[in-house]
Motif scaffolding. Sequence first.
Motif, PDB file in Angstrom:
ATOM      1  N   HIS A  71       0.852  -1.215  -0.174  1.00  0.00           N
ATOM      2  CA  HIS A  71       0.027   0.030  -0.116  1.00  0.00           C
ATOM      3  C   HIS A  71       0.790   1.347  -0.041  1.00  0.00           C
ATOM      4  O   HIS A  71       0.566   2.124  -0.848  1.00  0.00           O
ATOM      5  CB  HIS A  71      -0.931   0.054   1.206  1.00  0.00           C
ATOM      6  N   THR A  72       1.937   1.211   0.892  1.00  0.00           N
ATOM      7  CA  THR A  72       2.749   2.408   0.828  1.00  0.00           C
ATOM      8  C   THR A  72       3.370   2.775  -0.353  1.00  0.00           C
ATOM      9  O   THR A  72       3.500   3.789  -1.087  1.00  0.00           O
ATOM     10  CB  THR A  72       3.603   2.223   2.034  1.00  0.00           C
ATOM     11  N   LEU A  73       4.078   1.592  -1.117  1.00  0.00           N
ATOM     12  CA  LEU A  73       4.604   1.564  -2.299  1.00  0.00           C
ATOM     13  C   LEU A  73       3.760   2.145  -3.429  1.00  0.00           C
ATOM     14  O   LEU A  73       4.106   3.059  -4.298  1.00  0.00           O
ATOM     15  CB  LEU A  73       5.099   0.128  -2.793  1.00  0.00           C
ATOM     16  N   ALA A  74       2.415   1.927  -3.470  1.00  0.00           N
ATOM     17  CA  ALA A  74       1.373   2.359  -4.286  1.00  0.00           C
ATOM     18  C   ALA A  74       0.956   3.746  -4.101  1.00  0.00           C
ATOM     19  O   ALA A  74       0.547   4.565  -5.069  1.00  0.00           O
ATOM     20  CB  ALA A  74       0.267   1.518  -4.273  1.00  0.00           C
ATOM     21  N   VAL A  75       0.851   4.313  -2.847  1.00  0.00           N
ATOM     22  CA  VAL A  75       0.348   5.611  -2.589  1.00  0.00           C
ATOM     23  C   VAL A  75       1.340   6.807  -2.289  1.00  0.00           C
ATOM     24  O   VAL A  75       1.046   7.899  -2.225  1.00  0.00           O
ATOM     25  CB  VAL A  75      -0.902   5.725  -1.444  1.00  0.00           C
ATOM     26  N   THR A  76       2.564   6.499  -2.445  1.00  0.00           N
ATOM     27  CA  THR A  76       3.728   7.438  -2.143  1.00  0.00           C
ATOM     28  C   THR A  76       4.593   7.249  -3.389  1.00  0.00           C
ATOM     29  O   THR A  76       4.697   6.432  -4.135  1.00  0.00           O
ATOM     30  CB  THR A  76       4.455   7.103  -0.841  1.00  0.00           C
ATOM     31  N   THR A  77       5.607   8.080  -3.272  1.00  0.00           N
ATOM     32  CA  THR A  77       6.859   8.182  -4.390  1.00  0.00           C
ATOM     33  C   THR A  77       7.721   7.141  -3.976  1.00  0.00           C
ATOM     34  O   THR A  77       8.700   6.685  -4.864  1.00  0.00           O
ATOM     35  CB  THR A  77       7.532   9.642  -4.344  1.00  0.00           C
ATOM     36  N   LEU A  78       7.627   6.514  -2.886  1.00  0.00           N
ATOM     37  CA  LEU A  78       8.532   5.384  -2.598  1.00  0.00           C
ATOM     38  C   LEU A  78       8.541   4.175  -3.497  1.00  0.00           C
ATOM     39  O   LEU A  78       9.829   3.776  -3.939  1.00  0.00           O
ATOM     40  CB  LEU A  78       8.401   4.827  -0.970  1.00  0.00           C
ATOM     41  N   GLY A  79       7.524   4.099  -4.053  1.00  0.00           N
ATOM     42  CA  GLY A  79       7.506   2.874  -5.042  1.00  0.00           C
ATOM     43  C   GLY A  79       8.246   3.188  -6.281  1.00  0.00           C
ATOM     44  O   GLY A  79       8.593   2.147  -6.798  1.00  0.00           O
ATOM     45  N   ALA A  80       8.740   4.379  -6.785  1.00  0.00           N
ATOM     46  CA  ALA A  80       9.431   4.718  -7.831  1.00  0.00           C
ATOM     47  C   ALA A  80      10.881   4.835  -7.573  1.00  0.00           C
ATOM     48  O   ALA A  80      11.765   4.970  -8.521  1.00  0.00           O
ATOM     49  CB  ALA A  80       8.811   5.986  -8.359  1.00  0.00           C
ATOM     50  N   LEU A  81      11.409   4.679  -6.247  1.00  0.00           N
ATOM     51  CA  LEU A  81      12.726   4.535  -6.138  1.00  0.00           C
ATOM     52  C   LEU A  81      13.700   3.662  -6.745  1.00  0.00           C
ATOM     53  O   LEU A  81      12.957   2.408  -6.691  1.00  0.00           O
ATOM     54  CB  LEU A  81      12.777   4.762  -4.448  1.00  0.00           C
ATOM     55  N   ARG A  82      14.676   3.832  -6.969  1.00  0.00           N
ATOM     56  CA  ARG A  82      15.729   2.840  -7.502  1.00  0.00           C
ATOM     57  C   ARG A  82      17.024   2.923  -6.862  1.00  0.00           C
ATOM     58  O   ARG A  82      17.296   3.844  -6.111  1.00  0.00           O
ATOM     59  CB  ARG A  82      15.825   3.140  -9.044  1.00  0.00           C
ATOM     60  N   GLU A  83      17.684   1.847  -6.848  1.00  0.00           N
ATOM     61  CA  GLU A  83      19.063   1.943  -6.339  1.00  0.00           C
ATOM     62  C   GLU A  83      19.864   3.244  -6.702  1.00  0.00           C
ATOM     63  O   GLU A  83      20.119   3.317  -7.868  1.00  0.00           O
ATOM     64  CB  GLU A  83      19.679   0.712  -6.470  1.00  0.00           C
ATOM     65  N   GLY A  84      20.555   3.847  -5.998  1.00  0.00           N
ATOM     66  CA  GLY A  84      21.134   5.013  -6.073  1.00  0.00           C
ATOM     67  C   GLY A  84      20.531   6.352  -5.954  1.00  0.00           C
ATOM     68  O   GLY A  84      20.999   7.380  -5.879  1.00  0.00           O
ATOM     69  N   ASP A  85      19.223   6.381  -5.868  1.00  0.00           N
ATOM     70  CA  ASP A  85      18.268   7.561  -5.591  1.00  0.00           C
ATOM     71  C   ASP A  85      18.463   8.100  -4.037  1.00  0.00           C
ATOM     72  O   ASP A  85      18.824   7.189  -3.170  1.00  0.00           O
ATOM     73  CB  ASP A  85      16.925   7.048  -5.629  1.00  0.00           C
TER      74      ASP A  85
END
Length: 218
Positions: free
Chosen positions: A162-176
């Motif tokens: 749920h948190t990955l879906a409703v926040t920008t954390l889901g788009a994070l990639r290694e190195g960000d």
Amino acid sequence: MFTGIIQGLGTLFEKRPSGGGMIFGLEAGFDLTDPEEGESIAVNGACLTARNIKGNRFYVDVSPESLARTGLGRLQTGARVNLERALRLCDRLGGHLVSGHVDAQGQLRQRRPAGDFTLFTFSLEPGLTRYVIEKGSITINGVSLTVNSCDRDRFSVSIIPHTLAVTTLGALREGDWVNIEVDMIGKYVEKLLAEQSAGGGNQSRINPAFLAEHGFLK
């Protein structure tokens, strides 16, 4: 004051320099009911003052200090951000007490699936890791999370779908890079203990032995 429970995403539609800082134009992806000129809104965890509010659009001034402490300056127009309006005394405290004053930036070192969850490992400057404890709270880009594990220069958190879906954390990639605020309670405890050790102020029952006895120190 905030809770780290994101109310919705916003979009950066304008960005321009101003007096050593920057001005951002933001559009919330949710209704700003009863907006108040000058109210505080956390943008990726940074407390900023909303002005020129029209519908779901508003502007914020980002100071040089905020640009230095956070990753806001790297955002490009069109970027999505986590938004949370300030806590009211009648609200539920679903996360933890978050000031909106970002301590530092951390880098996502590893992202891997762990069953139905996703495990993120972030770097953190050694001077701040003393405030991070296992099962304690930490704020990443404005999101209140629970620490899974931590050591000298990094920590990990397990994030639900749920948190990955409703926040920008889901788009994070290694190195960000992300904005990090450690739990403020640890800072206050440290200051009280330091003053007590130096002989200043009234003597307090809160000391290392007390904290260890009640599970705050290992």
